[in-house]
Design an enzyme around this catalytic site. Structure first.
Site, PDB file in Angstrom:
ATOM      1  N   ASP A  53       0.837  -1.204   0.000  1.00  0.00           N
ATOM      2  CA  ASP A  53       0.000   0.000   0.000  1.00  0.00           C
ATOM      3  C   ASP A  53       0.872   1.255   0.000  1.00  0.00           C
ATOM      4  O   ASP A  53       0.545   2.254  -0.637  1.00  0.00           O
ATOM      5  CB  ASP A  53      -0.888   0.039   1.247  1.00  0.00           C
ATOM      6  N   GLY A  54       1.981   1.191   0.746  1.00  0.00           N
ATOM      7  CA  GLY A  54       2.894   2.337   0.814  1.00  0.00           C
ATOM      8  C   GLY A  54       3.430   2.691  -0.572  1.00  0.00           C
ATOM      9  O   GLY A  54       3.590   3.868  -0.893  1.00  0.00           O
ATOM     10  N   ASN A 126      -5.475   8.421   1.978  1.00  0.00           N
ATOM     11  CA  ASN A 126      -5.849   7.834   3.262  1.00  0.00           C
ATOM     12  C   ASN A 126      -6.373   8.883   4.241  1.00  0.00           C
ATOM     13  O   ASN A 126      -7.459   8.763   4.764  1.00  0.00           O
ATOM     14  CB  ASN A 126      -4.637   7.166   3.923  1.00  0.00           C
TER      15      ASN A 126
HETATM   16  P1  NAP Z   1       4.088   2.397   6.792  1.00  0.00           P
HETATM   17  O1  NAP Z   1       4.457   2.961   8.108  1.00  0.00           O
HETATM   18  O2  NAP Z   1       4.999   1.447   6.112  1.00  0.00           O
HETATM   19  O3  NAP Z   1       2.622   1.703   6.820  1.00  0.00           O
HETATM   20  C1  NAP Z   1       1.778   1.536   7.789  1.00  0.00           C
HETATM   21  C2  NAP Z   1       0.902   0.287   7.482  1.00  0.00           C
HETATM   22  O4  NAP Z   1      -0.374   0.763   7.017  1.00  0.00           O
HETATM   23  C3  NAP Z   1       1.439  -0.638   6.374  1.00  0.00           C
HETATM   24  O5  NAP Z   1       1.241  -1.985   6.781  1.00  0.00           O
HETATM   25  C4  NAP Z   1       0.575  -0.287   5.175  1.00  0.00           C
HETATM   26  O6  NAP Z   1       0.402  -1.363   4.254  1.00  0.00           O
HETATM   27  C5  NAP Z   1      -0.738  -0.008   5.866  1.00  0.00           C
HETATM   28  N1  NAP Z   1      -1.707   0.779   5.115  1.00  0.00           N
HETATM   29  C6  NAP Z   1      -1.505   1.860   4.298  1.00  0.00           C
HETATM   30  N2  NAP Z   1      -2.674   2.303   3.792  1.00  0.00           N
HETATM   31  C7  NAP Z   1      -3.643   1.481   4.302  1.00  0.00           C
HETATM   32  C8  NAP Z   1      -5.057   1.418   4.165  1.00  0.00           C
HETATM   33  N3  NAP Z   1      -5.737   2.304   3.419  1.00  0.00           N
HETATM   34  N4  NAP Z   1      -5.738   0.456   4.853  1.00  0.00           N
HETATM   35  C9  NAP Z   1      -5.096  -0.419   5.631  1.00  0.00           C
HETATM   36  N5  NAP Z   1      -3.752  -0.413   5.808  1.00  0.00           N
HETATM   37  C10 NAP Z   1      -3.041   0.525   5.148  1.00  0.00           C
HETATM   38  O7  NAP Z   1       3.776   3.631   5.806  1.00  0.00           O
HETATM   39  P2  NAP Z   1       3.158   3.555   4.369  1.00  0.00           P
HETATM   40  O8  NAP Z   1       3.153   2.126   3.900  1.00  0.00           O
HETATM   41  O9  NAP Z   1       3.803   4.613   3.568  1.00  0.00           O
HETATM   42  O10 NAP Z   1       1.626   3.971   4.649  1.00  0.00           O
HETATM   43  C11 NAP Z   1       1.288   5.273   5.008  1.00  0.00           C
HETATM   44  C12 NAP Z   1       0.131   5.191   5.955  1.00  0.00           C
HETATM   45  O11 NAP Z   1       0.559   4.668   7.207  1.00  0.00           O
HETATM   46  C13 NAP Z   1      -0.494   6.514   6.323  1.00  0.00           C
HETATM   47  O12 NAP Z   1      -1.390   6.968   5.344  1.00  0.00           O
HETATM   48  C14 NAP Z   1      -1.181   6.156   7.638  1.00  0.00           C
HETATM   49  O13 NAP Z   1      -2.538   5.779   7.414  1.00  0.00           O
HETATM   50  C15 NAP Z   1      -0.446   4.950   8.146  1.00  0.00           C
HETATM   51  N6  NAP Z   1       0.083   5.223   9.473  1.00  0.00           N
HETATM   52  C16 NAP Z   1      -0.380   4.463  10.508  1.00  0.00           C
HETATM   53  C17 NAP Z   1       0.009   4.737  11.806  1.00  0.00           C
HETATM   54  C18 NAP Z   1      -0.567   3.911  12.883  1.00  0.00           C
HETATM   55  O14 NAP Z   1      -1.325   2.987  12.575  1.00  0.00           O
HETATM   56  N7  NAP Z   1      -0.273   4.207  14.139  1.00  0.00           N
HETATM   57  C19 NAP Z   1       0.895   5.773  12.078  1.00  0.00           C
HETATM   58  C20 NAP Z   1       1.359   6.531  11.015  1.00  0.00           C
HETATM   59  C21 NAP Z   1       0.942   6.234   9.708  1.00  0.00           C
HETATM   60  P3  NAP Z   1       1.643  -1.996   3.405  1.00  0.00           P
HETATM   61  O15 NAP Z   1       2.342  -2.905   4.375  1.00  0.00           O
HETATM   62  O16 NAP Z   1       0.964  -2.776   2.301  1.00  0.00           O
HETATM   63  O17 NAP Z   1       2.482  -0.855   2.914  1.00  0.00           O
HETATM   64 MN    MN Z   2       4.488   0.410   3.953  1.00  0.00          MN
END
Ligand code: NAP
Ligand code: MN
Length: 271
Positions: A53-54, A126
């Site tokens: 997704d990232g 997102n």
């Molecule tokens: P990352 O830190 O590598 O990813 C965070 C996780 O979120 C990864 O497992 C990613 O999937 C998953 N993800 C991304 N979009 C999603 C969605 N729409 N539904 C379900 N899971 C999703 O960073 P990244 O891969 O660049 O993703 C960016 C996203 O991370 C941001 O948009 C934010 O939503 C999320 N994030 C989450 C937290 C938290 O949960 N505490 C904190 C900061 C950011 P993949 O493994 O397939 O990449």
């Molecule tokens: Mn990721």
């Protein structure tokens, strides 16, 4: 062969399994007569993203929310946006040729930031998060369509789209929203609730036509504010006001005809 569907552009991350999948896909596409675009500026009919997704979010931001449709091939990540596994390249080729895909059109969220230096905007697929730039709490006055609603104090807020409801929003205790319901979800990040500070402790849902107004409280307005869009961020000094609304852009994902949002949720979160 230049099909009516246009060229195909492939974007992949650097893992060895993504590179291998890319090589196999390029070979199949060329054998079947498709033209590969050398750059996303060639207005490809389809952008194939190989990674997680990232990687899909990265491609969307890098190419600035293009009109092209996207399909993702998941190479070893959560893969919520990704529709295919690397062992499904032949299924992809067949379904694409026969037009056996549906299009999932996803809403985005947009923020306009007004500072002493001008007006800036960012889009997220997102979510958009508003946070402080240091480890202090942030104080924000919020209004809905011009009427004051609450003063928030805490780490910040997330405004999530339905597509983003399963990401950061979900970790914060927000609700999973079926993307067929077009709402924005405002979710607090560690809100303070004391006799000194008070704001909603749960998410609230807003219809797509309303504008969320946010302005830094006097305790915050000297400090930079960090605007985070899908994990990328920018900091602004002397913020006067911010407006968050549904984005003007949408993102179109190809999905197999049997795609089912809730089956995907179940497979990624419960099984
Ligand atoms: P990352 O830190 O590598 O990813 C965070 C996780 O979120 C990864 O497992 C990613 O999937 C998953 N993800 C991304 N979009 C999603 C969605 N729409 N539904 C379900 N899971 C999703 O960073 P990244 O891969 O660049 O993703 C960016 C996203 O991370 C941001 O948009 C934010 O939503 C999320 N994030 C989450 C937290 C938290 O949960 N505490 C904190 C900061 C950011 P993949 O493994 O397939 O990449
Ligand atoms: Mn990721």
């Amino acid at each position: 062969m230049e099909t009516s569907k246009g060229k195909i552009y492939i974007y992949s991350n650097g893992t060895s399994s993504s590179k291998e999948t890319r090589r196999r896909l390029e070979e199949k596409l060329e054998k079947s007569g498709y033209s590969l675009a050398k750059s996303p500026t060639e207005d490809p009919g389809l952008i194939v993203v190989i990674g997680g997704d990232g990687t899909l979010l990265e491609a969307i931001h890098k190419f600035e929310f293009p009109e092209s449709k996207f399909i993702g091939i998941n190479t070893g990540h959560l893969g919520f946006f990704q529709e295919l596994m690397p062992n499904q390249l032949d299924d992809f080729m067949f379904n694409y040729r026969e037009d056996k895909f549906t299009i999932q059109e996803l809403s985005t969220v947009e923020i306009r930031v007004k500072t002493d230096d001008g007006s800036f905007h960012h889009t997220g697929l997102n979510e958009i998060a508003i946070k402080g730039s240091d480890n202090h709490s942030i104080h924000l006055n919020m209004s809905i369509d011009g009427s004051f609603i609450q003063r928030f104090s805490g780490d910040g807020v997330v405004i999530a789209t339905p597509a983003g409801s399963t990401a950061y929003n979900y970790s914060l205790g927000g609700s999973i929203v079926d993307p067929r319901v077009n709402v924005l979800q405002l979710t607090p990040i560690a809100p303070m609730n004391t006799i000194a500070y008070r704001s909603f402790t749960s998410s609230i849902l807003l219809p797509p036509e309303l504008i969320l107004g946010i302005s830094p409280d006097s305790r915050t307005d000297e400090k930079p504010i960090r605007i985070v869009f899908d994990g990328y961020f920018k900091e602004y000094k002397n913020v006067k006001s911010m407006e968050v609304s549904m984005g003007r852009k949408t993102v179109k994902l190809l999905r197999f005809e049997n795609y089912d949002f809730w089956a995907k949720v179940k497979s990624k979160f419960l099984l």
